[in-house]
Design a protein around this motif. Sequence first.
Motif, PDB file in Angstrom:
ATOM      1  N   MET A   1     -35.747 -79.591 -10.767  1.00 49.76           N
ATOM      2  CA  MET A   1     -35.557 -79.271 -11.575  1.00 49.76           C
ATOM      3  C   MET A   1     -34.607 -78.955 -11.087  1.00 49.76           C
ATOM      4  SD  MET A   1     -35.194 -77.511 -15.041  1.00 49.76           S
ATOM      5  CE  MET A   1     -36.719 -77.761 -15.609  1.00 49.76           C
ATOM      6  N   ASP A   2     -32.795 -79.072 -11.582  1.00 49.48           N
ATOM      7  CA  ASP A   2     -31.784 -77.794 -10.787  1.00 49.48           C
ATOM      8  C   ASP A   2     -31.541 -76.899 -11.753  1.00 49.48           C
ATOM      9  OD1 ASP A   2     -31.380 -80.450  -8.962  1.00 49.48           O
ATOM     10  OD2 ASP A   2     -30.158 -81.299 -10.267  1.00 49.48           O
ATOM     11  N   CYS A   3     -30.573 -76.135 -10.506  1.00 47.53           N
ATOM     12  CA  CYS A   3     -30.389 -74.081 -11.481  1.00 47.53           C
ATOM     13  C   CYS A   3     -29.426 -74.764 -11.977  1.00 47.53           C
ATOM     14  CB  CYS A   3     -30.738 -73.497 -10.142  1.00 47.53           C
ATOM     15  SG  CYS A   3     -30.153 -72.022 -10.875  1.00 47.53           S
ATOM     16  N   PRO A   4     -29.892 -74.282 -13.722  1.00 49.15           N
ATOM     17  CA  PRO A   4     -28.970 -73.903 -14.415  1.00 49.15           C
ATOM     18  C   PRO A   4     -27.694 -73.014 -14.582  1.00 49.15           C
ATOM     19  CG  PRO A   4     -30.520 -72.427 -15.152  1.00 49.15           C
ATOM     20  CD  PRO A   4     -31.350 -72.845 -14.339  1.00 49.15           C
ATOM     21  N   ARG A   5     -27.904 -72.240 -13.152  1.00 51.50           N
ATOM     22  CA  ARG A   5     -26.962 -71.149 -11.983  1.00 51.50           C
ATOM     23  C   ARG A   5     -26.205 -71.699 -11.500  1.00 51.50           C
ATOM     24  NH1 ARG A   5     -27.636 -64.767 -11.027  1.00 51.50           N
ATOM     25  NH2 ARG A   5     -25.780 -64.141 -10.888  1.00 51.50           N
ATOM     26  N   CYS A   6     -26.816 -72.126 -10.512  1.00 48.61           N
ATOM     27  CA  CYS A   6     -25.819 -72.722  -8.940  1.00 48.61           C
ATOM     28  C   CYS A   6     -25.815 -74.186  -8.553  1.00 48.61           C
ATOM     29  CB  CYS A   6     -26.695 -72.169  -7.779  1.00 48.61           C
ATOM     30  SG  CYS A   6     -28.363 -71.789  -7.825  1.00 48.61           S
ATOM     31  N   ALA A   7     -26.961 -75.598  -9.606  1.00 46.52           N
ATOM     32  CA  ALA A   7     -27.019 -76.225  -9.792  1.00 46.52           C
ATOM     33  C   ALA A   7     -27.761 -76.760  -8.021  1.00 46.52           C
ATOM     34  CB  ALA A   7     -25.465 -77.109  -9.031  1.00 46.52           C
ATOM     35  N   VAL A   8     -29.015 -75.602  -7.287  1.00 48.02           N
ATOM     36  CA  VAL A   8     -29.248 -75.694  -6.223  1.00 48.02           C
ATOM     37  C   VAL A   8     -31.215 -76.404  -7.092  1.00 48.02           C
ATOM     38  CG1 VAL A   8     -30.826 -75.480  -4.630  1.00 48.02           C
ATOM     39  CG2 VAL A   8     -28.037 -74.676  -5.264  1.00 48.02           C
ATOM     40  N   GLU A   9     -32.005 -77.287  -6.350  1.00 42.26           N
ATOM     41  CA  GLU A   9     -32.669 -77.883  -6.692  1.00 42.26           C
ATOM     42  C   GLU A   9     -33.849 -76.706  -6.736  1.00 42.26           C
ATOM     43  OE1 GLU A   9     -36.194 -81.316  -5.574  1.00 42.26           O
ATOM     44  OE2 GLU A   9     -34.361 -81.163  -4.534  1.00 42.26           O
ATOM     45  N   MET A  10     -34.441 -76.446  -7.633  1.00 39.29           N
ATOM     46  CA  MET A  10     -35.423 -74.891  -8.490  1.00 39.29           C
ATOM     47  C   MET A  10     -36.929 -75.796  -7.743  1.00 39.29           C
ATOM     48  SD  MET A  10     -34.230 -73.824 -11.934  1.00 39.29           S
ATOM     49  CE  MET A  10     -34.618 -72.534 -11.666  1.00 39.29           C
ATOM     50  N   THR A  11     -37.539 -74.892  -6.947  1.00 39.71           N
ATOM     51  CA  THR A  11     -39.407 -75.306  -6.564  1.00 39.71           C
ATOM     52  C   THR A  11     -40.204 -74.374  -7.298  1.00 39.71           C
ATOM     53  OG1 THR A  11     -38.106 -74.060  -4.835  1.00 39.71           O
ATOM     54  CG2 THR A  11     -40.571 -74.256  -4.504  1.00 39.71           C
ATOM     55  N   ASP A  12     -41.593 -75.450  -7.728  1.00 39.33           N
ATOM     56  CA  ASP A  12     -42.235 -74.776  -9.126  1.00 39.33           C
ATOM     57  C   ASP A  12     -42.638 -73.932  -7.975  1.00 39.33           C
ATOM     58  OD1 ASP A  12     -44.576 -74.617 -10.322  1.00 39.33           O
ATOM     59  OD2 ASP A  12     -44.788 -77.054 -10.737  1.00 39.33           O
ATOM     60  N   VAL A  13     -42.765 -72.454  -8.383  1.00 41.13           N
ATOM     61  CA  VAL A  13     -43.608 -71.813  -7.849  1.00 41.13           C
ATOM     62  C   VAL A  13     -45.130 -71.186  -9.223  1.00 41.13           C
ATOM     63  CG1 VAL A  13     -41.820 -70.356  -6.941  1.00 41.13           C
ATOM     64  CG2 VAL A  13     -41.934 -69.914  -8.938  1.00 41.13           C
ATOM     65  N   THR A  14     -45.144 -71.534 -10.250  1.00 42.48           N
ATOM     66  CA  THR A  14     -46.287 -71.671 -11.349  1.00 42.48           C
ATOM     67  C   THR A  14     -47.133 -70.818 -10.419  1.00 42.48           C
ATOM     68  OG1 THR A  14     -45.081 -73.294 -12.613  1.00 42.48           O
ATOM     69  CG2 THR A  14     -47.818 -72.393 -12.627  1.00 42.48           C
ATOM     70  N   ASP A  15     -48.000 -71.562  -9.482  1.00 45.19           N
ATOM     71  CA  ASP A  15     -49.261 -70.921  -8.524  1.00 45.19           C
ATOM     72  C   ASP A  15     -49.270 -69.652  -8.070  1.00 45.19           C
ATOM     73  OD1 ASP A  15     -50.398 -73.415  -9.538  1.00 45.19           O
ATOM     74  OD2 ASP A  15     -50.562 -74.933  -7.488  1.00 45.19           O
ATOM     75  N   THR A  16     -47.712 -69.499  -7.562  1.00 45.72           N
ATOM     76  CA  THR A  16     -47.573 -68.081  -6.662  1.00 45.72           C
ATOM     77  C   THR A  16     -46.959 -67.172  -7.325  1.00 45.72           C
ATOM     78  OG1 THR A  16     -45.286 -69.445  -5.721  1.00 45.72           O
ATOM     79  CG2 THR A  16     -47.640 -69.449  -4.231  1.00 45.72           C
ATOM     80  N   TRP A  17     -46.576 -68.155  -8.311  1.00 46.48           N
ATOM     81  CA  TRP A  17     -46.126 -66.737  -9.445  1.00 46.48           C
ATOM     82  C   TRP A  17     -46.143 -65.272  -9.707  1.00 46.48           C
ATOM     83  CZ3 TRP A  17     -41.893 -65.449 -12.187  1.00 46.48           C
ATOM     84  CH2 TRP A  17     -41.664 -64.887 -12.625  1.00 46.48           C
ATOM     85  N   HIS A  18     -47.285 -65.348  -9.940  1.00 49.64           N
ATOM     86  CA  HIS A  18     -48.062 -63.380  -9.589  1.00 49.64           C
ATOM     87  C   HIS A  18     -47.280 -62.443  -7.590  1.00 49.64           C
ATOM     88  CE1 HIS A  18     -51.238 -65.976  -6.656  1.00 49.64           C
ATOM     89  NE2 HIS A  18     -51.255 -65.061  -6.532  1.00 49.64           N
ATOM     90  N   THR A  19     -46.654 -63.576  -6.990  1.00 46.50           N
ATOM     91  CA  THR A  19     -46.342 -62.778  -5.684  1.00 46.50           C
ATOM     92  C   THR A  19     -45.337 -62.755  -5.880  1.00 46.50           C
ATOM     93  OG1 THR A  19     -46.232 -64.562  -4.957  1.00 46.50           O
ATOM     94  CG2 THR A  19     -48.199 -64.027  -4.086  1.00 46.50           C
ATOM     95  N   PHE A  20     -44.381 -62.688  -6.918  1.00 49.86           N
ATOM     96  CA  PHE A  20     -42.602 -61.805  -6.953  1.00 49.86           C
ATOM     97  C   PHE A  20     -42.945 -61.371  -7.730  1.00 49.86           C
ATOM     98  CE2 PHE A  20     -42.906 -67.030  -5.987  1.00 49.86           C
ATOM     99  CZ  PHE A  20     -42.114 -67.191  -4.839  1.00 49.86           C
ATOM    100  N   ALA A  21     -41.364 -60.385  -7.588  1.00 47.85           N
ATOM    101  CA  ALA A  21     -41.467 -58.908  -8.113  1.00 47.85           C
ATOM    102  C   ALA A  21     -40.878 -59.298  -9.766  1.00 47.85           C
ATOM    103  CB  ALA A  21     -40.069 -58.697  -7.397  1.00 47.85           C
ATOM    104  N   GLU A  22     -40.455 -60.527 -10.042  1.00 47.66           N
ATOM    105  CA  GLU A  22     -39.830 -60.729 -10.639  1.00 47.66           C
ATOM    106  C   GLU A  22     -41.231 -61.108 -12.289  1.00 47.66           C
ATOM    107  OE1 GLU A  22     -39.238 -61.963  -8.716  1.00 47.66           O
ATOM    108  OE2 GLU A  22     -37.177 -63.690  -8.570  1.00 47.66           O
ATOM    109  N   ALA A  23     -42.169 -61.086 -11.793  1.00 47.40           N
ATOM    110  CA  ALA A  23     -43.764 -61.028 -12.326  1.00 47.40           C
ATOM    111  C   ALA A  23     -44.801 -60.222 -12.759  1.00 47.40           C
ATOM    112  CB  ALA A  23     -44.632 -62.507 -11.779  1.00 47.40           C
ATOM    113  N   GLN A  24     -43.724 -59.295 -12.372  1.00 48.44           N
ATOM    114  CA  GLN A  24     -44.509 -58.094 -12.841  1.00 48.44           C
ATOM    115  C   GLN A  24     -44.639 -57.979 -13.911  1.00 48.44           C
ATOM    116  OE1 GLN A  24     -43.026 -54.855 -10.305  1.00 48.44           O
ATOM    117  NE2 GLN A  24     -44.112 -54.510  -8.536  1.00 48.44           N
ATOM    118  N   GLY A  25     -45.750 -57.617 -14.441  1.00 46.64           N
ATOM    119  CA  GLY A  25     -45.706 -57.138 -16.323  1.00 46.64           C
ATOM    120  C   GLY A  25     -46.069 -58.816 -16.763  1.00 46.64           C
ATOM    121  N   ALA A  26     -45.889 -59.422 -16.166  1.00 45.97           N
ATOM    122  CA  ALA A  26     -45.787 -61.260 -17.261  1.00 45.97           C
ATOM    123  C   ALA A  26     -46.478 -62.573 -16.144  1.00 45.97           C
ATOM    124  CB  ALA A  26     -44.317 -61.480 -17.343  1.00 45.97           C
TER     125      ALA A  26
END
Length: 65
Positions: A1-26
Motif C-alpha cells: 500500500m502506498d501512502c496517499p499523502r507522500c506516495a511512500v510504501e506504507m507498513t502494515d502495523v495492525t499487530d502493533t497498532w496498540h503501541t502507537f500514540a495514534e491508537a489511544q482510544g482506538a
Amino acid sequence: MDCPRCAVEMTDVTDTWHTFAEAQGAEYLAAYVTIWRCANCGTVLGTGDEHVEWVVEPDVLVAEE
C-alpha cells in the motif's frame, strides 16, 4: 500500500497498532481493519474489503515566529 499523502510504501502495523500514540482510544480498530502507517510522513489508514475505511493525517506543526 502506498501512502496517499507522500506516495511512500506504507507498513502494515495492525499487530502493533496498540503501541502507537495514534491508537489511544482506538486500539479496537485493529480487530476490524488492516492498519497501515507511513514511516515517512506519519499518515495512518485503515483498509478493509480492498478499500480505505479511514485516514488519519499527522498534524502540521506551525513554526513560531
